[in-house]
Design a protein around this motif. Structure first.
Motif, short mmCIF file in Angstrom:
data_model
loop_
_atom_site.label_atom_id
_atom_site.label_comp_id
_atom_site.label_asym_id
_atom_site.label_seq_id
_atom_site.Cartn_x
_atom_site.Cartn_y
_atom_site.Cartn_z
N LYS A 1 -40.42 -46.89 -1.16
CA LYS A 1 -41.61 -45.67 -1.51
C LYS A 1 -41.73 -44.84 -0.32
N GLU A 2 -41.54 -45.09 0.89
CA GLU A 2 -41.73 -44.37 1.88
C GLU A 2 -40.60 -43.38 2.01
N LEU A 3 -39.26 -43.82 1.66
CA LEU A 3 -38.19 -43.05 1.59
C LEU A 3 -38.03 -42.39 0.47
N ASN A 4 -38.84 -42.47 -0.32
CA ASN A 4 -38.87 -41.56 -1.72
C ASN A 4 -37.59 -41.97 -2.38
N LEU A 5 -37.11 -43.03 -2.24
CA LEU A 5 -35.91 -43.55 -3.07
C LEU A 5 -35.77 -43.06 -4.59
N PRO A 6 -34.89 -42.56 -5.17
CA PRO A 6 -34.87 -42.10 -6.72
C PRO A 6 -34.52 -43.48 -7.42
N LEU A 7 -35.65 -44.59 -7.67
CA LEU A 7 -35.36 -45.60 -8.36
C LEU A 7 -36.14 -45.79 -9.29
N PRO A 8 -35.62 -46.31 -10.55
CA PRO A 8 -36.39 -46.29 -11.85
C PRO A 8 -37.68 -47.12 -11.79
N ASN A 9 -37.68 -48.24 -10.88
CA ASN A 9 -38.72 -49.28 -10.80
C ASN A 9 -38.54 -49.86 -9.55
N HIS A 10 -39.33 -50.82 -8.88
CA HIS A 10 -38.95 -51.32 -7.48
C HIS A 10 -38.49 -52.65 -7.74
N LYS A 11 -37.85 -53.04 -8.80
CA LYS A 11 -37.17 -54.27 -8.89
C LYS A 11 -35.87 -54.40 -7.57
N LEU A 12 -35.76 -55.53 -7.22
CA LEU A 12 -34.58 -55.82 -6.12
C LEU A 12 -33.32 -55.38 -6.83
N GLU A 13 -32.87 -55.71 -8.19
CA GLU A 13 -31.95 -55.38 -8.88
C GLU A 13 -31.53 -53.74 -8.91
N SER A 14 -32.65 -52.96 -8.97
CA SER A 14 -32.86 -51.45 -8.82
C SER A 14 -32.34 -51.02 -7.55
N LEU A 15 -32.98 -51.59 -6.44
CA LEU A 15 -32.84 -51.22 -5.31
C LEU A 15 -31.31 -51.69 -4.73
N ALA A 16 -30.79 -52.78 -5.29
CA ALA A 16 -29.43 -53.36 -5.20
C ALA A 16 -28.54 -52.12 -5.84
N ALA A 17 -28.79 -51.75 -6.78
CA ALA A 17 -27.73 -50.97 -7.58
C ALA A 17 -27.78 -49.26 -6.96
N HIS A 18 -28.91 -49.11 -6.49
CA HIS A 18 -28.82 -47.67 -5.50
C HIS A 18 -27.88 -47.77 -4.71
N PHE A 19 -27.82 -48.85 -3.80
CA PHE A 19 -27.06 -49.01 -2.49
C PHE A 19 -25.55 -49.72 -3.00
N GLY A 20 -25.59 -49.75 -4.16
CA GLY A 20 -23.92 -50.23 -4.63
C GLY A 20 -23.81 -51.96 -4.10
N VAL A 21 -24.82 -52.46 -4.20
CA VAL A 21 -24.80 -53.80 -3.92
C VAL A 21 -24.95 -54.70 -5.14
N VAL A 22 -23.88 -55.64 -5.29
CA VAL A 22 -23.61 -56.41 -6.14
C VAL A 22 -24.56 -57.63 -6.39
N GLN A 23 -25.20 -57.99 -7.32
CA GLN A 23 -26.29 -59.08 -7.30
C GLN A 23 -25.44 -60.14 -8.10
N GLN A 24 -25.07 -61.38 -7.62
CA GLN A 24 -24.40 -62.14 -8.15
C GLN A 24 -25.31 -63.62 -8.89
N ARG A 25 -26.43 -63.78 -8.13
CA ARG A 25 -27.27 -64.93 -8.77
C ARG A 25 -28.45 -64.42 -8.59
N ALA A 26 -29.13 -63.95 -9.29
CA ALA A 26 -30.57 -63.47 -9.34
C ALA A 26 -31.45 -64.49 -9.64
N HIS A 27 -32.51 -64.64 -8.39
CA HIS A 27 -33.64 -65.66 -8.33
C HIS A 27 -32.91 -66.82 -7.59
N HIS A 28 -31.65 -66.69 -7.05
CA HIS A 28 -31.13 -67.75 -6.03
C HIS A 28 -31.54 -67.26 -4.80
#
Length: 323
Positions: free
Chosen positions: A137-164
């Motif tokens: 939020k401080e960085l004003n990242l253009p995220l659709p929401n503040h879920k971890l998966e959205s932050l990961a997608a913004h930086f091109g990080v592939v999530q393999q096992r959510a909630h592990h």
């Protein structure tokens, strides 16, 4: 609250302020209440520039029902031979020592960790935490929401096992480094980590998915919160997200410990109202037909009402305050 000095950027402070860097943490738990326990934990240690140094992961035997298996995937059988928290407390502490604890919704991870250490008659060696939701939020990242998966997608990080825990910590570590370098003159939203002295150890084994409520008969001191920095945007509208600055009131018992719900709401930028008025944006209650003063006033004012489960979902996608 502890913040970086206004006169100094994080870039100039890296070499001296954080010689030990960061500990990116994720814990999976039996639930969200005061008597819930950690079932797995992971730590990625990063240097002052955000580079990965090493990582660590462990299962933890919670000595009770594992809770939402459908979320974390850890059954009682899988945890039966896992170490107890007190058995891994020292190694966990070594991973955290003298570092800034970094987590997604950091207040939750910190409170769960702090309570586990309190049960073990010890204190986690952490003085500051950094929430990546607050940082985005401080960085004003253009995220659709503040879920971890959205932050990961913004930086091109592939999530393999959510909630592990290990994969969530990895994803967060990989997303945190570019966030840190994109920071520029933005202050790191650091908060103080205070050891918790209040915790519960229920002797009753709860049902799967059940979380003990915060009963009205249990005493807790009132907390003076800082004023909400955002103006009240008005009432909540069904089908739309919560907005920062909305005034939220609670009534009756909640399955998640009330103080934790309030803390999560405050960190999301919402205002906690102790009563219901015409300015209240939303009332959260699991018993809308009760005759409490808050529910009666909410009906008379036409204040929107949602239950705890709906509010928890809404907390995941709080819209930023209007400029």
């Amino acid at each position: 609250m502890t913040m970086l000095d206004d006169r100094t950027t994080a870039d100039t402070m890296w070499p001296t302020a954080y010689p030990q860097g960061y500990a990116v943490v994720d814990v999976e738990t039996t639930g969200l209440a005061r008597d819930d326990r950690i079932v797995s934990a992971a730590v990625y240690r990063l240097d002052a520039q955000g580079n990965v140094e090493d990582h660590w992961y462990t299962l933890v035997n919670p000595r009770r029902d594992p809770g939402p298996v459908w979320i974390h995937g850890l059954t009682s059988a899988m945890l039966a031979d896992a170490p107890l928290f007190e058995d891994i407390a020292e190694e966990f502490a070594d991973r955290l020592a003298d570092r800034v604890l970094v987590a997604h919704n950091a207040i939750f991870d910190w409170q769960m960790i702090a309570r586990e250490y309190a049960r073990a008659a010890a204190t986690a060696p952490v003085r500051q935490r950094l929430c990546t939701i607050a940082l985005s939020k401080e960085l004003n990242l253009p995220l659709p929401n503040h879920k971890l998966e959205s932050l990961a997608a913004h930086f091109g990080v592939v999530q393999q096992r959510a909630h592990h825990a290990l994969d969530d910590a990895r994803v967060l570590a990989e997303a945190f480094r570019p966030s840190l370098h994109a920071q520029g003159g933005v202050r790191l939203p650091l908060l103080e980590c205070r050891p918790l002295t209040e915790w519960s150890d229920s002797a009753v084994t709860p049902r799967v998915g059940y979380q003990a409520s915060y009963r009205g008969g249990s005493w807790r001191p009132s907390r003076k919160r800082p004023p909400c920095p955002h103006p009240n945007p008005g009432r909540f509208e069904d089908g739309k997200p919560l907005k920062q600055g909305m005034r939220i009131a609670f009534s009756g018992d909640t399955s998640v410990e009330r103080e934790l719900l309030e803390d999560r709401a405050v960190e999301a930028g919402l205002h906690i109202a102790t009563s219901v008025s015409r300015l209240t944006s939303l009332l959260v209650t699991n018993d809308p037909d009760s005759a409490t003063s808050k529910t009666v006033k909410a009906k008379s004012f036409g204040t929107p009402v949602v239950d705890e489960a709906a509010f928890t979902q809404l907390l995941r996608d709080v819209a930023p305050a209007e400029s």
